[in-house]
Design a protein around this motif. Structure first.
Motif, PDB file in Angstrom:
ATOM      1  N   MET A 208       0.896  -0.898  -0.123  1.00 50.51           N
ATOM      2  CA  MET A 208      -0.232   0.137  -0.224  1.00 50.51           C
ATOM      3  C   MET A 208       1.295   1.288  -0.340  1.00 50.51           C
ATOM      4  O   MET A 208       1.427   1.459   0.889  1.00 50.51           O
ATOM      5  CB  MET A 208      -1.154   0.140   1.565  1.00 50.51           C
ATOM      6  CG  MET A 208      -2.404   1.404   1.989  1.00 50.51           C
ATOM      7  SD  MET A 208      -2.971   0.611   2.772  1.00 50.51           S
ATOM      8  CE  MET A 208      -1.522   1.524   3.677  1.00 50.51           C
ATOM      9  N   PRO A 209       1.561   1.854  -1.128  1.00 54.52           N
ATOM     10  CA  PRO A 209       2.177   2.514  -0.725  1.00 54.52           C
ATOM     11  C   PRO A 209       1.725   3.723  -0.881  1.00 54.52           C
ATOM     12  O   PRO A 209       1.779   4.740  -2.284  1.00 54.52           O
ATOM     13  CB  PRO A 209       3.120   2.378  -2.621  1.00 54.52           C
ATOM     14  CG  PRO A 209       1.766   2.289  -2.993  1.00 54.52           C
ATOM     15  CD  PRO A 209       1.271   1.334  -2.604  1.00 54.52           C
ATOM     16  N   ILE A 224      -7.058   0.830   9.423  1.00 53.77           N
ATOM     17  CA  ILE A 224      -6.907  -0.169   9.336  1.00 53.77           C
ATOM     18  C   ILE A 224      -7.166  -1.280   9.959  1.00 53.77           C
ATOM     19  O   ILE A 224      -7.631  -1.456  11.454  1.00 53.77           O
ATOM     20  CB  ILE A 224      -5.551  -0.916   9.147  1.00 53.77           C
ATOM     21  CG1 ILE A 224      -5.008  -1.347   9.205  1.00 53.77           C
ATOM     22  CG2 ILE A 224      -4.437  -0.305  10.455  1.00 53.77           C
ATOM     23  CD1 ILE A 224      -3.735  -1.852   8.421  1.00 53.77           C
ATOM     24  N   CYS A 225      -8.096  -2.515   9.749  1.00 56.51           N
ATOM     25  CA  CYS A 225      -8.873  -3.419  10.634  1.00 56.51           C
ATOM     26  C   CYS A 225      -8.593  -4.913   9.951  1.00 56.51           C
ATOM     27  O   CYS A 225      -8.005  -5.811   9.042  1.00 56.51           O
ATOM     28  CB  CYS A 225     -10.257  -3.310  10.378  1.00 56.51           C
ATOM     29  SG  CYS A 225     -11.365  -1.394  10.881  1.00 56.51           S
ATOM     30  N   TRP A 231      -6.156  -8.352   7.116  1.00 53.09           N
ATOM     31  CA  TRP A 231      -5.961  -6.913   6.866  1.00 53.09           C
ATOM     32  C   TRP A 231      -7.065  -5.973   6.094  1.00 53.09           C
ATOM     33  O   TRP A 231      -6.985  -6.412   4.485  1.00 53.09           O
ATOM     34  CB  TRP A 231      -5.158  -6.169   7.205  1.00 53.09           C
ATOM     35  CG  TRP A 231      -3.922  -7.106   8.490  1.00 53.09           C
ATOM     36  CD1 TRP A 231      -3.829  -8.183   9.297  1.00 53.09           C
ATOM     37  CD2 TRP A 231      -4.325  -6.610   9.898  1.00 53.09           C
ATOM     38  NE1 TRP A 231      -3.600  -8.006   9.938  1.00 53.09           N
ATOM     39  CE2 TRP A 231      -3.829  -7.560  11.054  1.00 53.09           C
ATOM     40  CE3 TRP A 231      -4.932  -5.373  10.207  1.00 53.09           C
ATOM     41  CZ2 TRP A 231      -3.719  -6.762  12.251  1.00 53.09           C
ATOM     42  CZ3 TRP A 231      -4.869  -4.859  11.794  1.00 53.09           C
ATOM     43  CH2 TRP A 231      -4.396  -5.238  12.783  1.00 53.09           C
ATOM     44  N   SER A 232      -7.570  -4.885   6.193  1.00 51.69           N
ATOM     45  CA  SER A 232      -8.010  -4.109   5.151  1.00 51.69           C
ATOM     46  C   SER A 232      -7.896  -2.749   5.512  1.00 51.69           C
ATOM     47  O   SER A 232      -7.632  -2.276   6.906  1.00 51.69           O
ATOM     48  CB  SER A 232      -9.395  -4.522   5.017  1.00 51.69           C
ATOM     49  OG  SER A 232     -10.045  -4.377   5.934  1.00 51.69           O
ATOM     50  N   VAL A 233      -7.918  -2.089   4.785  1.00 49.15           N
ATOM     51  CA  VAL A 233      -7.626  -0.326   4.961  1.00 49.15           C
ATOM     52  C   VAL A 233      -8.670   0.712   4.044  1.00 49.15           C
ATOM     53  O   VAL A 233      -8.925  -0.282   3.472  1.00 49.15           O
ATOM     54  CB  VAL A 233      -6.403   0.559   4.496  1.00 49.15           C
ATOM     55  CG1 VAL A 233      -6.484   1.913   4.634  1.00 49.15           C
ATOM     56  CG2 VAL A 233      -5.158  -0.816   5.287  1.00 49.15           C
ATOM     57  N   GLN A 234      -9.446   1.273   4.801  1.00 48.12           N
ATOM     58  CA  GLN A 234     -10.218   2.248   4.239  1.00 48.12           C
ATOM     59  C   GLN A 234      -9.846   3.675   5.255  1.00 48.12           C
ATOM     60  O   GLN A 234      -9.540   3.408   6.705  1.00 48.12           O
ATOM     61  CB  GLN A 234     -11.295   1.918   5.198  1.00 48.12           C
ATOM     62  CG  GLN A 234     -12.621   3.499   4.437  1.00 48.12           C
ATOM     63  CD  GLN A 234     -13.954   1.942   4.482  1.00 48.12           C
ATOM     64  OE1 GLN A 234     -14.130   1.790   5.494  1.00 48.12           O
ATOM     65  NE2 GLN A 234     -14.849   2.615   2.937  1.00 48.12           N
ATOM     66  N   ALA A 248      -8.591  -5.687   0.393  1.00 47.53           N
ATOM     67  CA  ALA A 248      -8.259  -6.662   0.957  1.00 47.53           C
ATOM     68  C   ALA A 248      -6.370  -6.532   0.893  1.00 47.53           C
ATOM     69  O   ALA A 248      -6.010  -6.859  -0.430  1.00 47.53           O
ATOM     70  CB  ALA A 248      -8.523  -8.000   0.314  1.00 47.53           C
ATOM     71  N   LEU A 249      -5.773  -6.433   2.138  1.00 45.11           N
ATOM     72  CA  LEU A 249      -4.382  -6.740   1.353  1.00 45.11           C
ATOM     73  C   LEU A 249      -4.145  -7.985   1.097  1.00 45.11           C
ATOM     74  O   LEU A 249      -4.631  -8.873   1.426  1.00 45.11           O
ATOM     75  CB  LEU A 249      -3.772  -5.996   3.008  1.00 45.11           C
ATOM     76  CG  LEU A 249      -3.838  -4.666   3.631  1.00 45.11           C
ATOM     77  CD1 LEU A 249      -3.367  -4.099   4.948  1.00 45.11           C
ATOM     78  CD2 LEU A 249      -3.024  -3.850   2.251  1.00 45.11           C
TER      79      LEU A 249
END
Length: 390
Positions: A208-209, A224-225, A231-234, A248-249
Motif C-alpha cells: 500500500m504505497p 486498518i482492520c 487485513w483491510s484499509v479504509q 483486502a491487503l
C-alpha cells in the motif's frame, strides 16, 4: 513484555536527509515571528478545515485547502518572509518579495516542479484572503512556467532508481529478512518488537504505497482492520481528502501486521490483543501510547533501502511504465492518486514508453527479417551457381 516497557518517544530530530527545505532557520523565519495577520488567516484556515473534516457544512466564507496543505502554506510564508528580511524589507506578499524569494530558490538549485507547487500555495493563500487578484493570476501563470521547466528534467527519484535498480521484490526480501531477525531476537525485548515494526513498515509500504503522512496515522480497528480473512484499509488521504479503500491487503502482509499484536500477547493470542489495541496507532513503539512520526517511517527506508519511503510509489509507477500492458490504473490506484493532472501525466508518460518499446521491437523484427531474407537469397544464389552443382 513490550507493553511493560512503554516509554516516551525518543526526543531529537529525524536522521532523514531528503527534506528539500534545508535547515529551517537558515531558509525561513521562526513560526512565532510570522506576521500576526498571516497567523490569523492560517488559524482560520485550520479551524474551517477541521470543521469540514468533521462533516460540518461551511455555509459561507472561503473554502479552506486540505488540512495537510496548510502547514506547507505556512512554511512558504515563513520562507518568503526570510527572503524579504534578507533584502532589507518587511515581510509582505508582492511581486518584488516573491521574485526575491524565487531568486534565492533558483540559486539553491530547486526544481521547477517544487517551486510551481509553492507558487500555487501562495496564490491559494491570497485567494483565501480575497486580495491581489492580479498577482494571483501572475503567480498561477508563473507556476505553469516552472512546472513545464521541471517536467523537462528527469525527476530525482527516477534518477535514483536508475542508479540503484531497486525492485518491489528486493524491498520485500528486506522486509522478510527483518521479520526473520525479529523472530530470532529474545522474546519480550524491545529489539524484537522494533525489528517487527521495521519489517511491517516496509511490507505495508510495498502493498500500500501511500504517502508517509497517511501511513503513520493508521489506527487499529479504525483505518486498518483485521477480520478472519486478513487485513483491510479504509482511510481518507490527507493531501487530497479523498477516500482510499483497499478491501483486502495481500495475504503475505498478514504475518507482518499480526506480529505487531502477537509479539506483545500472552501465548501469542491475536484477538484479545487486537481488541485491546482498538483505536491506537498501528505503528508505535509504545504499544499504542504514542504514534511513530512520518519521519520515522522514512528513517526505516533510509536505513534499510537507502532512500525515503516515497520511493515505493516511484517503483510501482516504474513497473507500470516498463510493462507492455497498460498498468497505469493499477499504480495510480495503489498510490491513491486521483488527481486528473497526475493521472494524465502518468498515462501519457507510460503510453510514450510503450510506444517507444513497440517501435524498437518492430524495427528489431524488420532487421531480423531482412537478415533472414538476405541469407536465404545468398543460399539460393549459391545453389544456382555452377560450383553449387558439385
Amino acid at each position: 513484555m513490550i507493553r511493560d516497557l512503554r516509554r516516551a518517544k525518543l526526543a531529537g530530530r529525524s536522521t532523514v536527509t531528503g527534506n528539500p527545505r534545508g535547515p529551517d532557520l537558515r531558509l525561513a523565519i521562526p513560526r512565532d515571528d510570522l506576521r500576526a495577520d498571516w497567523h490569523a488567516t492560517l488559524d482560520d484556515m485550520r479551524d474551517r478545515a477541521k470543521r469540514r473534516d468533521a462533516g460540518l457544512l461551511l455555509l459561507s466564507g472561503p473554502t479552506p485547502p486540505a488540512s495537510s496543505m496548510i502547514g506547507d502554506i505556512e512554511y512558504v510564508l515563513r520562507a518568503v518572509s526570510k527572503a524579504c528580511i534578507g533584502a532589507g524589507r518587511s515581510p509582505t506578499l508582492d511581486k518584488q518579495a516573491i521574485l526575491s524569494w524565487l531568486a534565492r530558490e533558483d540559486a539553491r538549485g530547486r526544481r521547477g516542479t517544487g517551486l510551481a507547487l509553492q507558487l500555487r500555495l501562495i496564490a491559494d493563500f491570497l485567494a483565501y484572503r480575497g486580495e491581489k487578484k492580479k498577482l494571483i493570476t501572475r503567480l498561477e501563470s508563473l507556476a505553469g512556467d516552472y512546472a513545464r521547466r521541471g517536467r523537462k528534467l528527469r525527476k530525482r527519484k527516477f534518477q535514483w532508481l536508475d542508479q540503484h535498480g531497486t525492485t518491489i521484490g528486493e524491498v520485500w526480501d528486506i522486509a522478510e529478512a527483518l521479520r526473520e531477525e525479529s523472530l530470532q531476537a529474545p522474546a519480550g525485548t524491545a529489539r524484537r518488537y522494533r525489528l517487527a515494526l521495521h519489517a511491517a513498515v516496509l511490507a505495508l509500504s510495498v502493498n500500500m504505497p501511500l504517502r508517509i503522512g497517511d501511513l503513520h496515522r493508521l489506527r487499529i480497528g479504525h483505518e486498518i482492520c483485521r477480520s478472519n480473512t486478513g487485513w483491510s484499509v479504509q482511510t481518507r488521504l490527507s493531501k487530497t481528502d479523498s477516500e482510499y479503500d483497499l478491501p483486502a491487503l495481500w495475504p503475505e502482509t498478514t504475518p507482518f501486521l499480526d506480529a505487531l499484536l502477537t509479539l506483545e500477547a500472552a501465548g501469542g493470542a491475536l484477538w484479545p490483543e487486537y481488541d485491546r489495541r482498538r483505536g491506537t496507532p498501528l505503528f508505535s513503539e509504545t504499544g499504542g501510547d504514542t504514534a511513530l512520526s512520518a519521519d520515522w517511517i522514512s528513517d526505516v527506508f533510509y536505513e534499510h533501502v537507502g532512500t525515503g519511503q516515497h520511493i515505493m510509489r516511484t517503483i510501482w509507477h516504474q513497473l507500470a511504465y516498463e510493462s507492455d500492458r497498460d498498468l497505469t490504473w493499477m499504480s495510480l490506484a495503489l498510490c491513491g492518486q486521483t488527481g486528473a493532472r497526475t493521472k494524465r501525466e502518468y498515462r501519457e508518460r507510460n503510453a510514450r514508453g510503450r510506444t517507444v518499446r513497440a517501435g524498437r521491437q518492430s524495427l528489431k523484427a524488420r532487421r531480423k527479417r531482412a537478415l533472414l531474407d538476405a541469407w536465404l537469397a545468398d543460399c539460393k544464389r549459391r545453389d544456382q551457381s555452377p560450383s553449387g552443382t558439385h
